[in-house]
Design a protein around this motif. Sequence first.
Motif, PDB file in Angstrom:
ATOM      1  N   UNK A  27       0.824  -1.122  -0.054  1.00 40.62           N
ATOM      2  CA  UNK A  27      -0.065   0.019  -0.027  1.00 40.62           C
ATOM      3  C   UNK A  27       0.706   1.350  -0.116  1.00 40.62           C
ATOM      4  N   UNK A  28       0.396   2.108  -0.721  1.00 44.90           N
ATOM      5  CA  UNK A  28       1.123   3.571  -0.869  1.00 44.90           C
ATOM      6  C   UNK A  28       2.906   3.371  -1.212  1.00 44.90           C
ATOM      7  N   UNK A  29       3.295   2.241  -1.814  1.00 41.26           N
ATOM      8  CA  UNK A  29       4.455   2.009  -2.179  1.00 41.26           C
ATOM      9  C   UNK A  29       5.306   1.288  -1.073  1.00 41.26           C
ATOM     10  N   UNK A  30       4.731   0.929  -0.141  1.00 36.14           N
ATOM     11  CA  UNK A  30       5.238   0.120   1.079  1.00 36.14           C
ATOM     12  C   UNK A  30       4.775  -1.368   1.228  1.00 36.14           C
ATOM     13  N   UNK A  31       5.485  -2.193   1.645  1.00 37.30           N
ATOM     14  CA  UNK A  31       4.936  -3.307   2.077  1.00 37.30           C
ATOM     15  C   UNK A  31       4.169  -3.083   3.440  1.00 37.30           C
ATOM     16  N   UNK A  32       3.059  -3.925   3.477  1.00 36.07           N
ATOM     17  CA  UNK A  32       2.389  -3.637   4.774  1.00 36.07           C
ATOM     18  C   UNK A  32       1.990  -4.871   5.431  1.00 36.07           C
ATOM     19  N   UNK A  33       1.995  -6.111   4.758  1.00 37.66           N
ATOM     20  CA  UNK A  33       1.752  -7.333   5.346  1.00 37.66           C
ATOM     21  C   UNK A  33       2.598  -8.217   4.716  1.00 37.66           C
ATOM     22  N   UNK A  34       3.076  -9.234   5.345  1.00 36.34           N
ATOM     23  CA  UNK A  34       3.627 -10.624   4.852  1.00 36.34           C
ATOM     24  C   UNK A  34       3.325 -11.650   5.577  1.00 36.34           C
ATOM     25  N   UNK A  35       2.717 -12.586   5.280  1.00 40.97           N
ATOM     26  CA  UNK A  35       1.957 -13.724   5.635  1.00 40.97           C
ATOM     27  C   UNK A  35       0.958 -14.174   5.168  1.00 40.97           C
ATOM     28  N   UNK A  36      -0.175 -14.198   5.750  1.00 39.36           N
ATOM     29  CA  UNK A  36      -1.629 -14.694   5.305  1.00 39.36           C
ATOM     30  C   UNK A  36      -2.285 -13.360   4.981  1.00 39.36           C
ATOM     31  N   UNK A  37      -2.557 -12.960   4.066  1.00 37.30           N
ATOM     32  CA  UNK A  37      -3.283 -11.705   3.708  1.00 37.30           C
ATOM     33  C   UNK A  37      -4.605 -12.036   3.151  1.00 37.30           C
ATOM     34  N   UNK A  38      -5.567 -11.688   4.045  1.00 38.56           N
ATOM     35  CA  UNK A  38      -7.177 -12.053   3.919  1.00 38.56           C
ATOM     36  C   UNK A  38      -7.732 -10.898   2.749  1.00 38.56           C
ATOM     37  N   UNK A  39      -7.023  -9.947   3.064  1.00 38.12           N
ATOM     38  CA  UNK A  39      -8.001  -8.640   2.265  1.00 38.12           C
ATOM     39  C   UNK A  39      -7.560  -8.828   0.572  1.00 38.12           C
ATOM     40  N   UNK A  40      -8.297  -8.507  -0.223  1.00 40.13           N
ATOM     41  CA  UNK A  40      -8.164  -8.287  -1.816  1.00 40.13           C
ATOM     42  C   UNK A  40      -7.123  -7.279  -1.947  1.00 40.13           C
ATOM     43  N   UNK A  41      -6.498  -7.149  -3.383  1.00 45.66           N
ATOM     44  CA  UNK A  41      -5.828  -5.972  -3.716  1.00 45.66           C
ATOM     45  C   UNK A  41      -6.577  -5.784  -4.918  1.00 45.66           C
ATOM     46  N   UNK A  42      -6.251  -4.396  -5.237  1.00 50.19           N
ATOM     47  CA  UNK A  42      -6.437  -3.766  -6.571  1.00 50.19           C
ATOM     48  C   UNK A  42      -5.816  -4.517  -7.912  1.00 50.19           C
ATOM     49  N   UNK A  43      -4.909  -4.896  -7.435  1.00 51.83           N
ATOM     50  CA  UNK A  43      -4.017  -5.777  -8.402  1.00 51.83           C
ATOM     51  C   UNK A  43      -3.562  -7.004  -7.725  1.00 51.83           C
ATOM     52  N   UNK A  44      -3.545  -7.947  -8.102  1.00 52.64           N
ATOM     53  CA  UNK A  44      -2.973  -9.178  -7.435  1.00 52.64           C
ATOM     54  C   UNK A  44      -2.217  -9.813  -8.458  1.00 52.64           C
ATOM     55  N   UNK A  45      -1.017 -10.808  -7.785  1.00 51.64           N
ATOM     56  CA  UNK A  45      -0.132 -11.407  -8.746  1.00 51.64           C
ATOM     57  C   UNK A  45      -0.179 -12.764  -8.066  1.00 51.64           C
ATOM     58  N   UNK A  46      -0.565 -13.773  -8.925  1.00 53.26           N
ATOM     59  CA  UNK A  46      -0.795 -15.138  -8.446  1.00 53.26           C
ATOM     60  C   UNK A  46       0.770 -15.670  -8.380  1.00 53.26           C
ATOM     61  N   UNK A  47       1.711 -15.796  -7.529  1.00 57.39           N
ATOM     62  CA  UNK A  47       2.829 -16.130  -7.409  1.00 57.39           C
ATOM     63  C   UNK A  47       2.939 -17.915  -7.620  1.00 57.39           C
ATOM     64  N   UNK A  48       2.173 -18.409  -6.938  1.00 53.98           N
ATOM     65  CA  UNK A  48       2.011 -19.901  -6.996  1.00 53.98           C
ATOM     66  C   UNK A  48       3.517 -20.617  -6.914  1.00 53.98           C
ATOM     67  N   UNK A  49       4.152 -20.521  -5.846  1.00 56.42           N
ATOM     68  CA  UNK A  49       5.365 -21.066  -5.541  1.00 56.42           C
ATOM     69  C   UNK A  49       6.416 -20.346  -6.134  1.00 56.42           C
ATOM     70  N   UNK A  50       6.307 -19.116  -6.981  1.00 53.92           N
ATOM     71  CA  UNK A  50       7.416 -18.561  -7.716  1.00 53.92           C
ATOM     72  C   UNK A  50       8.258 -17.841  -6.387  1.00 53.92           C
ATOM     73  N   UNK A  51       9.479 -17.686  -6.782  1.00 54.32           N
ATOM     74  CA  UNK A  51      10.443 -16.687  -5.582  1.00 54.32           C
ATOM     75  C   UNK A  51       9.610 -15.377  -5.554  1.00 54.32           C
ATOM     76  N   UNK A  52       9.790 -14.615  -4.436  1.00 53.22           N
ATOM     77  CA  UNK A  52       9.296 -13.317  -4.136  1.00 53.22           C
ATOM     78  C   UNK A  52      10.657 -12.846  -3.467  1.00 53.22           C
ATOM     79  N   UNK A  53      11.291 -11.911  -4.035  1.00 54.29           N
ATOM     80  CA  UNK A  53      12.542 -11.324  -3.489  1.00 54.29           C
ATOM     81  C   UNK A  53      12.341  -9.906  -3.384  1.00 54.29           C
ATOM     82  N   UNK A  54      13.324  -9.397  -2.771  1.00 56.84           N
ATOM     83  CA  UNK A  54      13.370  -7.828  -2.736  1.00 56.84           C
ATOM     84  C   UNK A  54      13.829  -7.545  -4.260  1.00 56.84           C
TER      85      UNK A  54
END
Length: 586
Positions: A27-54
Amino acid sequence: MHDLVIRGGTVVDGTGAPAATADVAVDDGRITEVGRVSARGRQEIEADGALVTPGFVDIHSHYDGQFLWDDRIDPSFGHGVTTVIGGNCGVGFAPVEPQHRRALVELMEGVEDIPDVVIEEGLDWRWRSFPDFLDRLGARKYTMDIGTHISHSPLRVFVMGDRGLGHEAATPEDVALMAKLVREAMDAGAMGFSGARILEHTSSRDEFVPGTFAEDDELLGIARALGESGHGAFQIIPLGANGETYVTKDAGEETRRAEHDRIVRIARTSGRPVVYSLMQFASHPDDWRLMLAESEKAAAEGLRIHPHVGGRGIGALTMLDGYHIFMLRPSYREVAHLPLAERVVALRDPARRARILAEVSDPAGVDPKQYDFVQMLTGRIANIYPLTLPLDYEPEPDRKLGVLAAAAGAPQEAFLYDHYTAGDGRNVCASFYLNYADGSLSALHELLSRPITSFGLADGGAHMKFACDASLPSFLLSFWARDRRRGPLLSVEQVVNKLTRQNADIYGLSDRGVVAPGRRADLNVIDHQRLQLQMPEMVFDLPSGGQRLLQGATGYLATVVAGEITRRNDAETGARPGRLIRSRPA
């Protein structure tokens, strides 16, 4: 609702901690949650096991001119880089007086192999001081964040004029003014200071770079000013970094230990991190052990000294559209102007092939440095490696051209000629001058495994006609964390740490480099199993039609900068959220 949610990814957070499955909310250019995120996003990316890195942090780029004519920042843009730092190795374009602009162009052209016509057309010179230069960069938008060092060469020439170009010793007054200008640059937001003592760096007029022979009082005066600013790093290439060469006659233990002692003095005086280039070279293939041991000893004493290492052999890629051993032979020069497809047809003519193979390079009307480079390539012909897909950057000795030619019963030059002219004429050969003295990457494995070393030397904006090491981030993840067969791997967590948090921490970029709440949302989503480098190719997209090598990669599902998706499925989105970073004290 969040701005962006990345779901189900394997989060490699940049700290070196074990990977874990998690969602990431932004949100607003910052990471706000890492873990189980229940709320939806205006944009979503299904990573499905892909690496998520800085997002990757590249601290050695040489994009000094390109920052002013390119907002994509290719070729780094296609390799997960979200922060890039220029002004490396003591060369740059600010501060500058009008009468010395040409000298700075000649220095950049010679040191970093960027044609002067490209630089001259790309720069508008709407600055004088280094803070002016930052303001010029700050008015632009990019695909990634950028920052830059103040560099020794332009600083020295600005203060000393022709005395600086002539390598005269700086007076106490000169040193005081350089220190004042460094402090002003740091206050304006410079990422640090860069210098070089390497003798192989010369201008296009074959003159040494100002600052190469600077005395300790000059270097330490600058280091003191850097330390007073309370932020930034001191980047330097020490004498003998390439080993003994045609110009560096003594790169033995005594010389190299003295260089490291100087680095220690810089670190003590400044109190800031010092980053110095460390490579394996053939003349003393175990020199890196000495330098590494000295740096680790200094670290035990509380100094922040980081040997800066690459990820593969360093050298030259040769091809028909770039440098190659036939390019200066008369019968080749007759057709050199033709488009590649037409040139390949002409080169396959048996009569022309025979003439070219019988000729030698003609130095008439040629830049002497280019002639010397071609002669060097010719002398190394037996030890170059023809490249084929999938690319192998740790080839066995039996892949050397000399061995392949002998097995085929062909003269080496004829074998090479036919390799270049096969297919569509885009075949490539690699020659490794550094980091391959043992015929393997074992030395680099040990260097990359050490916590004290920093990763980089991508040189994305330099050596454009014979190298494309801006692809190194993708190479590290695909080769070192997956594909290597001739020795041990590195873990994905190690590789990502080298690419992200470690470099960010060296330069005080505490807002990025880690996937954690509150951090800047610079992120990559990578299909690690599909991550693959493409064959290097020459393109002609620089100002004035200048050429450069590009090497793409596949496997990047998304790259995010400050919360905006800049690349999706290996293609750009058009977003330009990147801005100039102005470094500040913590």
